[in-house]
Scaffold this motif. Structure first.
Motif, PDB file in Angstrom:
ATOM      1  N   ALA A  38     151.553  33.725  96.558  1.00  0.00           N
ATOM      2  CA  ALA A  38     152.099  32.923  97.653  1.00  0.00           C
ATOM      3  C   ALA A  38     151.815  31.432  97.512  1.00  0.00           C
ATOM      4  O   ALA A  38     152.537  30.611  98.089  1.00  0.00           O
ATOM      5  CB  ALA A  38     151.536  33.418  98.992  1.00  0.00           C
ATOM      6  N   GLU A  39     150.780  31.056  96.773  1.00  0.00           N
ATOM      7  CA  GLU A  39     150.356  29.656  96.723  1.00  0.00           C
ATOM      8  C   GLU A  39     151.476  28.701  96.303  1.00  0.00           C
ATOM      9  O   GLU A  39     151.692  27.667  96.958  1.00  0.00           O
ATOM     10  CB  GLU A  39     149.152  29.495  95.796  1.00  0.00           C
ATOM     11  N   LEU A  54     149.582  27.522 103.816  1.00  0.00           N
ATOM     12  CA  LEU A  54     148.580  28.189 102.973  1.00  0.00           C
ATOM     13  C   LEU A  54     147.217  28.154 103.649  1.00  0.00           C
ATOM     14  O   LEU A  54     146.478  29.151 103.620  1.00  0.00           O
ATOM     15  CB  LEU A  54     148.524  27.524 101.604  1.00  0.00           C
ATOM     16  N   ALA A  55     146.873  27.006 104.260  1.00  0.00           N
ATOM     17  CA  ALA A  55     145.593  26.924 104.969  1.00  0.00           C
ATOM     18  C   ALA A  55     145.556  27.911 106.133  1.00  0.00           C
ATOM     19  O   ALA A  55     144.517  28.530 106.401  1.00  0.00           O
ATOM     20  CB  ALA A  55     145.383  25.500 105.475  1.00  0.00           C
ATOM     21  N   HIS A  56     146.673  28.064 106.821  1.00  0.00           N
ATOM     22  CA  HIS A  56     146.744  29.021 107.932  1.00  0.00           C
ATOM     23  C   HIS A  56     146.532  30.446 107.415  1.00  0.00           C
ATOM     24  O   HIS A  56     145.772  31.225 108.009  1.00  0.00           O
ATOM     25  CB  HIS A  56     148.095  28.903 108.620  1.00  0.00           C
ATOM     26  N   ALA A  57     147.211  30.780 106.308  1.00  0.00           N
ATOM     27  CA  ALA A  57     147.064  32.128 105.752  1.00  0.00           C
ATOM     28  C   ALA A  57     145.632  32.369 105.292  1.00  0.00           C
ATOM     29  O   ALA A  57     145.083  33.464 105.483  1.00  0.00           O
ATOM     30  CB  ALA A  57     148.037  32.317 104.591  1.00  0.00           C
ATOM     31  N   ASP A  58     144.991  31.344 104.690  1.00  0.00           N
ATOM     32  CA  ASP A  58     143.584  31.483 104.288  1.00  0.00           C
ATOM     33  C   ASP A  58     142.710  31.775 105.496  1.00  0.00           C
ATOM     34  O   ASP A  58     141.824  32.639 105.450  1.00  0.00           O
ATOM     35  CB  ASP A  58     143.107  30.196 103.606  1.00  0.00           C
ATOM     36  N   TYR A  78     149.061  36.636 103.479  1.00  0.00           N
ATOM     37  CA  TYR A  78     149.782  35.691 102.619  1.00  0.00           C
ATOM     38  C   TYR A  78     151.241  36.113 102.445  1.00  0.00           C
ATOM     39  O   TYR A  78     152.146  35.278 102.464  1.00  0.00           O
ATOM     40  CB  TYR A  78     149.107  35.603 101.244  1.00  0.00           C
ATOM     41  N   LEU A  79     151.457  37.410 102.276  1.00  0.00           N
ATOM     42  CA  LEU A  79     152.808  37.888 101.989  1.00  0.00           C
ATOM     43  C   LEU A  79     153.747  37.679 103.174  1.00  0.00           C
ATOM     44  O   LEU A  79     154.950  37.480 102.990  1.00  0.00           O
ATOM     45  CB  LEU A  79     152.758  39.375 101.617  1.00  0.00           C
TER      46      LEU A  79
END
Length: 775
Positions: A38-39, A54-58, A78-79
């Motif tokens: 996803a990155e 990406l920060a939210h998913a982390d 992430y997906l």
């Protein structure tokens, strides 16, 4: 300002996440692979809140990890966000991670989009110059609630991911100091927090409530937080001394107990202050202890000891063991004050509001500050902390359960969770209708109900729906064959209205159809428009079958009468311009198509003469020996006639065939009937010639012309005008039109067939004419 829910550590919700994560395969490195996947898609993208995707998913993965979520479930965080950047997300994710990951990501993505649309609708309503009624803005939230409910029925992990995502969004706004959309905070407080409460995910519930309240009412939040902070050190020291004393007293009485402090939450304090019209100092659970013991008798023994050591506050005792809450919660709640006659706690600070020990005799001491004490068993505590969602995996829980929420198997455990969700929906419905009495938004969630199949799947139905509606919603054939129903295991009439949360089982027959009574609105068998349409379609199909059968019978009788039973019905329908024989039978059965049109197509060929029947007649003296100037080669004065099947005309290549009693029948050389007769009786073929037949002789010959065209007004007139201009006499016309296509047969008199070719070219150029040819 941080939430005071962090004053004391909360219990982990790991059992909830472990239960929900069991649906995903535990693949080594799933989270790392999902993040790497996803990155490239998410690193430069931002959410509509302004947070990096990406920060939210982390952060969501971190929340799930802290709550005990599996690596596979963390990978799904992430997906979900990668779906918006893939052309075929389900196919791509399924290929890389498996169908389970793909299904979870797609289901969660759909829910995210629905909630985003609902939130945007609310924001648009708030900015509108003409305010939109509360009922309409509440409708957007209602749809979000319903979608979440239905998504849960397929995968509880969808709800867990959304709860974690909403918590992270609130944390982001708290950290960034960015303005929070009112709709987002309100949705979190009114939808997500009650859902977390119903599922028993308490730490998520408390944090969502406090953060949402902080954004919605910042001034009130700050004032209560300030009041809590003013005497925080003193209060915590006092509670710790009480905890130590109670633990020692319980141990002295032989009661094995764990005594803990209980965290305080600003939103719950404010709700209690508003609900009971209390001042801050009157809220008892600012100071709170929890006692956990092995069994129920020890609960009441511990209660007796607490009441003997402290002074109970009147009307502040609740026995939720004897009478559990609706979500299965059980515990003893009591509020007590330190007795003025009790010796002061060793080494402790004087209680708030108490007279110091040296300030006078014991009788002059005032009661201490109130403190709330909760007493429960370990099993009750586990249920209170982990919620009914944890029951999903409790296959061996037995029939004890909590407050009637038994979990004798996986099915019963799932039913318990689903019933809590249905109760959560009713909570929202009641809150809205109560908050706006007399307004139209009392319809929120009132127009739909949710019932369960025997397999614990949720079925959405309109309010007042019956078991027949339920059957048609599951499958059309199930509805047709429905003959009885059980609701929660009890037989009920088919017209009984269903209620939220009921389990419905339908009794069917092997074959059969619906009853016409079901369409009678006064009898109340059907409420759903979709189910009514299916019943009407069944009866329409039944009537159509009878019409087709009637048409088939009429066509087959005609074929028998004409001796053409060997003809294929599909070929006959095609000749008549129909796509199938069923279409032909339908229009014949409705009396919309004359059988005379079929008789024209079935015109039989001339009968073949037998050898014994051959008779050569010599024409009478003075008669015209050769009709149309046709001469029989090698035979003088032999009677001839032009065949009606092919209607020859000069200069067509012709051939003669000796018939019974009618002399020589003259056919075109390419006539199909002639070929059939030659095959059977080739010795009767005789050479013929046109002799002196030319245009100058004045003889005319009838020929058939077939025209196919798109039917329109004035078509017959236009074609007739062509023949008139070319000085061709039309002596017969047959027409038929089926489904916008016209078939016409013109019989015209010509002196020679060669001139006809030119005329047919003119006809073919007319508007709408598809073809014009000689038959």
């Amino acid at each position: 300002m941080k939430s005071l829910s962090a004053e004391l550590p909360a219990q982990s919700a790991a059992p909830v996440l472990e239960a929900t994560a069991r649906g995903l395969p535990e693949e080594a490195g799933a989270q790392a692979r999902a993040r790497a996947f996803a990155e490239p898609l998410l690193s430069s993208e931002t959410l509509d809140t302004g947070e990096n995707v990406l920060a939210h998913a982390d952060a969501v993965a971190g929340i799930l990890r802290s709550m005990g979520g599996s690596p596979a479930m963390q990978a799904a965080s992430y997906l979900v966000y990668a779906c918006d950047h893939l052309n075929k997300p389900h196919e791509v994710i399924a290929k890389a991670f498996g169908d389970t990951f793909a299904d979870l990501a797609m289901e969660t993505t759909k829910l995210v989009r629905v909630q985003r649309m609902a939130r945007l609708a609310q924001q648009s309503a708030s900015r509108s110059a003409t305010p939109i009624p509360m009922a309409q803005t509440a409708a957007a939230q209602t749809e979000s609630v319903r979608k979440m409910l239905l998504a849960f029925s397929r995968d509880l992990r969808v709800v867990m991911l959304r709860l974690a995502s909403r918590l992270q969004t609130l944390r982001y706004f708290a950290a960034s100091k960015a303005p929070v959309p009112p709709g987002l905070a309100a949705e979190a407080l009114q939808v997500f927090a009650p859902l977390a409460n119903r599922l028993g995910i308490w730490e998520v519930k408390w944090e969502i409530e406090d953060l949402s309240f902080r954004f919605l009412e910042p001034d009130t939040y700050r004032s209560v937080a300030k009041l809590l902070d003013e005497k925080r050190v003193e209060r915590e020291a006092y509670v710790e001394q009480l905890r130590t004393q109670l633990a020692a007293d319980l141990a002295a009485q032989g009661i094995h107990a764990k005594v803990q402090g209980r965290p305080k939450h600003i939103y719950s304090i404010v709700k209690k202050m508003r609900g009971k019209s209390l001042g801050f100092d009157q809220v008892y659970d600012i100071r709170a202890l929890r006692i956990v013991v092995p069994n129920v008798p020890d609960c009441y023994a511990a209660l007796s000891l607490v009441h003997s050591q402290f002074v109970p506050v009147n009307d502040e005792f609740d026995d939720y063991i004897a009478k559990p809450k609706a979500n299965g919660y059980q515990s003893l709640h009591t509020v007590v004050r330190e007795s003025p006659h009790a010796p002061p706690l060793q080494g402790s600070l004087p209680p708030e509001g108490a007279v110091p020990p040296g300030g006078g005799p014991a009788a002059g001491r005032t009661l201490g500050q109130p403190i709330e004490v909760q007493i429960r068993t370990q099993a009750m505590h586990d249920h209170a902390e982990h919620g009914v969602a944890a029951h999903w995996a409790y296959k061996e829980a037995g029939t004890k359960g909590y407050a009637g929420v038994s979990a004798s198997g996986e099915y019963d455990a799932k039913i318990a969770v689903l019933r809590q969700l249905l109760a959560w929906e009713r909570d929202l419905s009641g809150a809205h209708s109560g908050a706006h009495e007399g307004a139209q938004d009392s319809v929120v969630l009132d127009d739909r109900i949710y019932v369960l199949t025997p397999d614990a799947a949720i079925v959405e139905l309109p309010q007042g729906a019956t078991a027949v509606d339920f059957a048609y919603s599951v499958h059309t054939n199930l509805g047709h064959r429905c003959r009885g129903a059980k609701v929660d295991g009890a037989m009920v009439p088919l017209h009984t209205p269903l209620k939220n949360g009921q389990t419905v089982e339908v009794t069917t027959v092997k074959e059969g159809g619906p009853s016409r009574d079901w369409l009678n609105p006064e009898l109340g068998f059907l409420v759903s428009h979709r189910a009514r349409a299916k019943v009407r379609a069944w009866f329409n199909a039944l009537a159509m079958g009878e019409t087709v059968a009637k048409g088939r019978e009429a066509v087959e009788k005609l074929l028998q009468r004409e001796g053409k039973t060997s003809i294929k019905l599909e070929d006959l329908a095609s000749q008549l311009g129909f796509n199938s024989a069923e279409d032909l039978f339908e229009v014949v059965g409705k009396d919309e198509f004359s059988l005379r049109n079929i008789e024209i197509v079935l015109r039989p060929p001339e009968p073949l003469p037998s050898e014994d029947d051959l008779v050569l007649k010599k024409p009478r003296q003075g008669s015209n020996s050769s009709k149309g100037g046709v001469l029989v080669v090698g035979v003088d004065s032999l009677m001839t006639q032009l065949a009606k099947c092919c209607k020859p005309a000069p200069p067509d290549a012709i051939c003669g065939f000796v018939t019974r009693g009618k002399g020589v029948s003259v056919h075109r050389a390419d006539c199909s009937n002639l070929r059939n007769m030659v095959t059977r009786s080739g010795d009767r073929v005789i050479d013929v010639d046109w002799g002196g037949a030319t245009a100058s002789t004045g003889n005319v010959y009838p020929v058939d012309v077939a025209v196919e065209a798109n039917d329109r007004q004035g078509l017959l007139r236009d074609i007739s005008e062509v023949f008139t201009k070319e000085k061709m006499n039309v002596i017969g016309v047959q027409t038929q039109s089926v489904k916008g296509i016209a078939w016409m047969t013109f019989t015209v008199e010509v002196t020679e067939s060669g001139r006809l070719t030119k005329v047919l070219g003119v006809v073919a150029d007319l508007a709408g004419v598809r073809s014009a040819r000689r038959r």
